[in-house]
Design a protein around this motif. Structure first.
Motif, PDB file in Angstrom:
ATOM      1  N   LYS A  25       0.811  -1.223   0.000  1.00  0.00           N
ATOM      2  CA  LYS A  25       0.000   0.000   0.000  1.00  0.00           C
ATOM      3  C   LYS A  25       0.842   1.270   0.000  1.00  0.00           C
ATOM      4  O   LYS A  25       0.316   2.354  -0.234  1.00  0.00           O
ATOM      5  N   THR A  26       2.168   1.141   0.233  1.00  0.00           N
ATOM      6  CA  THR A  26       3.042   2.320   0.225  1.00  0.00           C
ATOM      7  C   THR A  26       3.776   2.485  -1.099  1.00  0.00           C
ATOM      8  O   THR A  26       4.585   3.401  -1.246  1.00  0.00           O
TER       9      THR A  26
ATOM     10  N   GLU B 189       8.857   3.223  -3.315  1.00  0.00           N
ATOM     11  CA  GLU B 189       8.350   3.310  -1.947  1.00  0.00           C
ATOM     12  C   GLU B 189       8.094   4.762  -1.562  1.00  0.00           C
ATOM     13  O   GLU B 189       8.810   5.672  -1.987  1.00  0.00           O
ATOM     14  N   THR B 190       7.055   4.969  -0.775  1.00  0.00           N
ATOM     15  CA  THR B 190       6.729   6.310  -0.289  1.00  0.00           C
ATOM     16  C   THR B 190       7.013   6.446   1.193  1.00  0.00           C
ATOM     17  O   THR B 190       6.948   7.544   1.735  1.00  0.00           O
ATOM     18  N   ALA B 191       7.301   5.325   1.856  1.00  0.00           N
ATOM     19  CA  ALA B 191       7.612   5.349   3.288  1.00  0.00           C
ATOM     20  C   ALA B 191       8.523   4.170   3.600  1.00  0.00           C
ATOM     21  O   ALA B 191       8.346   3.080   3.048  1.00  0.00           O
TER      22      ALA B 191
ATOM     23  N   ALA C  75      16.887  -5.372  -4.439  1.00  0.00           N
ATOM     24  CA  ALA C  75      18.292  -5.172  -4.795  1.00  0.00           C
ATOM     25  C   ALA C  75      18.455  -4.145  -5.903  1.00  0.00           C
ATOM     26  O   ALA C  75      19.470  -3.446  -5.982  1.00  0.00           O
ATOM     27  N   ALA C  76      17.429  -4.027  -6.757  1.00  0.00           N
ATOM     28  CA  ALA C  76      17.471  -3.059  -7.853  1.00  0.00           C
ATOM     29  C   ALA C  76      17.001  -1.674  -7.413  1.00  0.00           C
ATOM     30  O   ALA C  76      16.981  -0.743  -8.221  1.00  0.00           O
ATOM     31  N   GLY C  77      16.615  -1.548  -6.139  1.00  0.00           N
ATOM     32  CA  GLY C  77      16.219  -0.246  -5.624  1.00  0.00           C
ATOM     33  C   GLY C  77      14.730   0.034  -5.660  1.00  0.00           C
ATOM     34  O   GLY C  77      14.296   1.157  -5.407  1.00  0.00           O
ATOM     35  N   TRP C  78      13.920  -0.983  -5.949  1.00  0.00           N
ATOM     36  CA  TRP C  78      12.474  -0.815  -5.957  1.00  0.00           C
ATOM     37  C   TRP C  78      11.885  -1.296  -4.647  1.00  0.00           C
ATOM     38  O   TRP C  78      12.468  -2.146  -3.972  1.00  0.00           O
TER      39      TRP C  78
END
Length: 197
Positions: free
Chosen positions: A26-27, A176-178, A136-139
């Motif tokens: 949800k974030t 990600e937002t949080a 690992a890819a930053g997502w």
């Protein structure tokens, strides 16, 4: 043919595994991996252990339109099945709010050598590998299931799965937002038995 690199210590990889943390679905928001980026993540996940080289799993990439359609299907199938409205809406929101989800489909194959349970475990390994590849890819990445993953009417109408297939995991990917707080981890002494004979 690609050569296999010799095994060498990779402390950065081990540190990643010791500190990895899924991001709540949800974030997650846009941007999401593009097609080339996602194909790299899928290739990493497809390197999971697969006894007998049966490939007892496959991927269905769910983009925004598909997620919106599945949110509505979740609502209708959940209501028809008599599932609590709050639970249905929570599951529907997991699709409605998503921009990119990969359904990892467990697709066991007939085999005299590899039991079905091993094939299902392989599908689970693919789910974790895809989450870890995304992180690992930053997502941001998260592995969800819900009743829809095993509901035959939902699977047949929503994803056109065969009767022998189900969803091992809906892997959500995005930005990600949080940053979630760390959560308690298992006490190793409580879950580990050492045998020397």
């Amino acid at each position: 043919m690609t050569e296999i690199a010799p095994l060498i210590p990779r402390p950065d990889g081990l540190e990643f595994l010791l500190t990895r943390r899924s991001r709540p679905a949800k974030t997650l928001t846009t941007p999401v991996p593009d097609r080339a980026g996602l194909e790299t993540l899928l290739a990493a996940a497809a390197r999971s252990p697969d006894h007998g080289k049966l490939e007892p799993w496959r991927f269905i990439v769910l983009e925004r339109g598909a997620n919106l359609r599945l949110a509505e299907l979740t609502r209708s199938k959940g209501a028809a099945a008599g599932i609590e409205p709050e639970k249905v809406e929570k599951n529907a929101r997991s699709f409605a709010d998503a921009h990119l989800v990969v359904a990892v489909v467990a697709s066991p194959k007939p085999s005299d050598k590899v039991p079905e349970v091993e094939q299902v475990l392989s599908a689970g390994a693919v789910c974790l590998a895809l989450v870890n590849a995304g992180l690992a890819a930053g997502w941001g990445a998260n592995w969800l299931t819900g009743w829809m993953a095993f509901d035959r009417p939902f699977l047949s109408e929503g994803l056109c799965l065969a009767d022998t297939e189900f969803v091992a995991g809906f892997i959500h990917l995005g930005t990600e937002t949080a940053i979630p707080p760390e959560r308690p981890r298992p006490e190793l002494a409580a879950i580990t038995t050492w045998l020397d004979a």
